[in-house]
Motif scaffolding. Structure first.
Motif, PDB file in Angstrom:
ATOM      1  N   HIS A 101       0.851  -1.190   0.000  1.00 16.13           N
ATOM      2  CA  HIS A 101       0.000   0.000   0.000  1.00 16.13           C
ATOM      3  C   HIS A 101       0.888   1.241   0.000  1.00 16.13           C
ATOM      4  CE1 HIS A 101      -3.724  -2.194   0.453  1.00 16.13           C
ATOM      5  NE2 HIS A 101      -3.068  -3.003   1.267  1.00 16.13           N
ATOM      6  N   LEU A 102       0.608   2.162  -0.918  1.00 14.72           N
ATOM      7  CA  LEU A 102       1.459   3.323  -1.149  1.00 14.72           C
ATOM      8  C   LEU A 102       0.939   4.553  -0.413  1.00 14.72           C
ATOM      9  CD1 LEU A 102       1.913   2.801  -4.990  1.00 14.72           C
ATOM     10  CD2 LEU A 102       3.427   2.046  -3.139  1.00 14.72           C
ATOM     11  N   HIS A 103       1.861   5.260   0.225  1.00 11.31           N
ATOM     12  CA  HIS A 103       1.554   6.494   0.952  1.00 11.31           C
ATOM     13  C   HIS A 103       2.565   7.544   0.502  1.00 11.31           C
ATOM     14  CE1 HIS A 103      -1.158   4.258   3.634  1.00 11.31           C
ATOM     15  NE2 HIS A 103      -0.245   3.315   3.565  1.00 11.31           N
ATOM     16  N   PRO A 104       2.141   8.545  -0.282  1.00 12.52           N
ATOM     17  CA  PRO A 104       3.078   9.546  -0.802  1.00 12.52           C
ATOM     18  C   PRO A 104       3.860  10.226   0.323  1.00 12.52           C
ATOM     19  CG  PRO A 104       0.916   9.803  -1.813  1.00 12.52           C
ATOM     20  CD  PRO A 104       0.765   8.808  -0.702  1.00 12.52           C
ATOM     21  N   LEU A 105       5.154  10.325   0.154  1.00 11.72           N
ATOM     22  CA  LEU A 105       6.005  10.931   1.181  1.00 11.72           C
ATOM     23  C   LEU A 105       5.690  12.405   1.384  1.00 11.72           C
ATOM     24  CD1 LEU A 105       9.467   9.281   0.447  1.00 11.72           C
ATOM     25  CD2 LEU A 105       7.917   8.826   2.351  1.00 11.72           C
ATOM     26  N   ASP A 106       5.194  13.075   0.331  1.00 13.55           N
ATOM     27  CA  ASP A 106       4.863  14.494   0.482  1.00 13.55           C
ATOM     28  C   ASP A 106       3.441  14.712   0.990  1.00 13.55           C
ATOM     29  OD1 ASP A 106       3.294  13.944  -1.737  1.00 13.55           O
ATOM     30  OD2 ASP A 106       4.371  15.286  -3.086  1.00 13.55           O
ATOM     31  N   GLY A 107       2.703  13.612   1.223  1.00 14.97           N
ATOM     32  CA  GLY A 107       1.354  13.709   1.761  1.00 14.97           C
ATOM     33  C   GLY A 107       0.289  14.091   0.760  1.00 14.97           C
ATOM     34  N   GLN A 108       0.680  14.322  -0.490  1.00 14.67           N
ATOM     35  CA  GLN A 108      -0.283  14.733  -1.522  1.00 14.67           C
ATOM     36  C   GLN A 108      -0.663  13.533  -2.380  1.00 14.67           C
ATOM     37  OE1 GLN A 108       1.182  17.947  -3.899  1.00 14.67           O
ATOM     38  NE2 GLN A 108       1.772  19.177  -2.145  1.00 14.67           N
ATOM     39  N   LEU A 149      -2.079  12.596  -5.934  1.00 14.65           N
ATOM     40  CA  LEU A 149      -2.256  13.170  -7.261  1.00 14.65           C
ATOM     41  C   LEU A 149      -3.110  12.240  -8.118  1.00 14.65           C
ATOM     42  CD1 LEU A 149       1.425  14.366  -7.801  1.00 14.65           C
ATOM     43  CD2 LEU A 149      -0.509  15.672  -6.875  1.00 14.65           C
ATOM     44  N   ASP A 150      -3.751  12.797  -9.123  1.00 17.80           N
ATOM     45  CA  ASP A 150      -4.659  12.029  -9.973  1.00 17.80           C
ATOM     46  C   ASP A 150      -3.983  10.812 -10.610  1.00 17.80           C
ATOM     47  OD1 ASP A 150      -6.787  13.699  -9.432  1.00 17.80           O
ATOM     48  OD2 ASP A 150      -6.554  14.882 -11.263  1.00 17.80           O
ATOM     49  N   HIS A 151      -2.720  10.937 -10.951  1.00 17.53           N
ATOM     50  CA  HIS A 151      -2.046   9.837 -11.645  1.00 17.53           C
ATOM     51  C   HIS A 151      -1.477   8.785 -10.688  1.00 17.53           C
ATOM     52  CE1 HIS A 151       1.237  12.702 -10.822  1.00 17.53           C
ATOM     53  NE2 HIS A 151       1.965  11.622 -10.678  1.00 17.53           N
ATOM     54  N   ASP A 152      -1.596   9.011  -9.399  1.00 14.84           N
ATOM     55  CA  ASP A 152      -1.048   8.069  -8.415  1.00 14.84           C
ATOM     56  C   ASP A 152      -1.821   6.747  -8.397  1.00 14.84           C
ATOM     57  OD1 ASP A 152       0.845   9.901  -7.575  1.00 14.84           O
ATOM     58  OD2 ASP A 152      -0.216  10.439  -5.743  1.00 14.84           O
ATOM     59  N   PHE A 153      -1.129   5.701  -7.958  1.00 16.37           N
ATOM     60  CA  PHE A 153      -1.754   4.419  -7.664  1.00 16.37           C
ATOM     61  C   PHE A 153      -1.773   4.250  -6.151  1.00 16.37           C
ATOM     62  CE2 PHE A 153      -0.423   3.940 -12.025  1.00 16.37           C
ATOM     63  CZ  PHE A 153      -1.510   3.305 -12.598  1.00 16.37           C
TER      64      PHE A 153
END
Length: 115
Positions: free
Chosen positions: A47-54, A56-60
């Protein structure tokens, strides 16, 4: 030679990350375990958690990794999953969880550095 299949998955619109993880790990995971049993040697969800906390639409939201002992076993597993009853069960549950239009599956070619 181990064969790794990697799938990038996006949660369906309107579903929170927490609800997504909870559903995946308590319900959808069980379907994966059932259909992969006897074929795969590893079934792991990252499970992915963006390091910058944002977000984005293209994220998985999750990376799915499945290992098979060889290509023949991988091919046989995917052929077995193509059974209409099995596929109906998988797709019906995926509709509760994923944006199916965003699913991407890859064969992995590994290159590892010794550090």
């Amino acid at each position: 030679m181990t064969i790794t299949v990697l799938t990038l998955l996006k949660r369906r619109e309107g579903m929170s990350k927490a609800d997504f993880i909870a559903y995946y790990e308590t319900k959808h995971r069980l379907i994966g375990e059932k259909v992969l049993a006897g074929w795969a040697s590893r079934y792991e969800r990252l499970h992915l958690h963006p390091l910058d906390g944002q977000t984005l639409d293209h994220d998985f939201d999750v990376v799915l990794e499945i290992d098979f002992p060889d290509q023949a076993t991988c091919d046989a597993c995917f052929a077995a999953m193509a059974d209409p009853a099995t596929m109906d069960e998988i797709v019906e549950d995926e509709l509760q969880l994923f944006d199916r239009s965003r699913m991407r599956t890859y064969a992995v070619e590994r290159h590892r550095s010794a550090l």
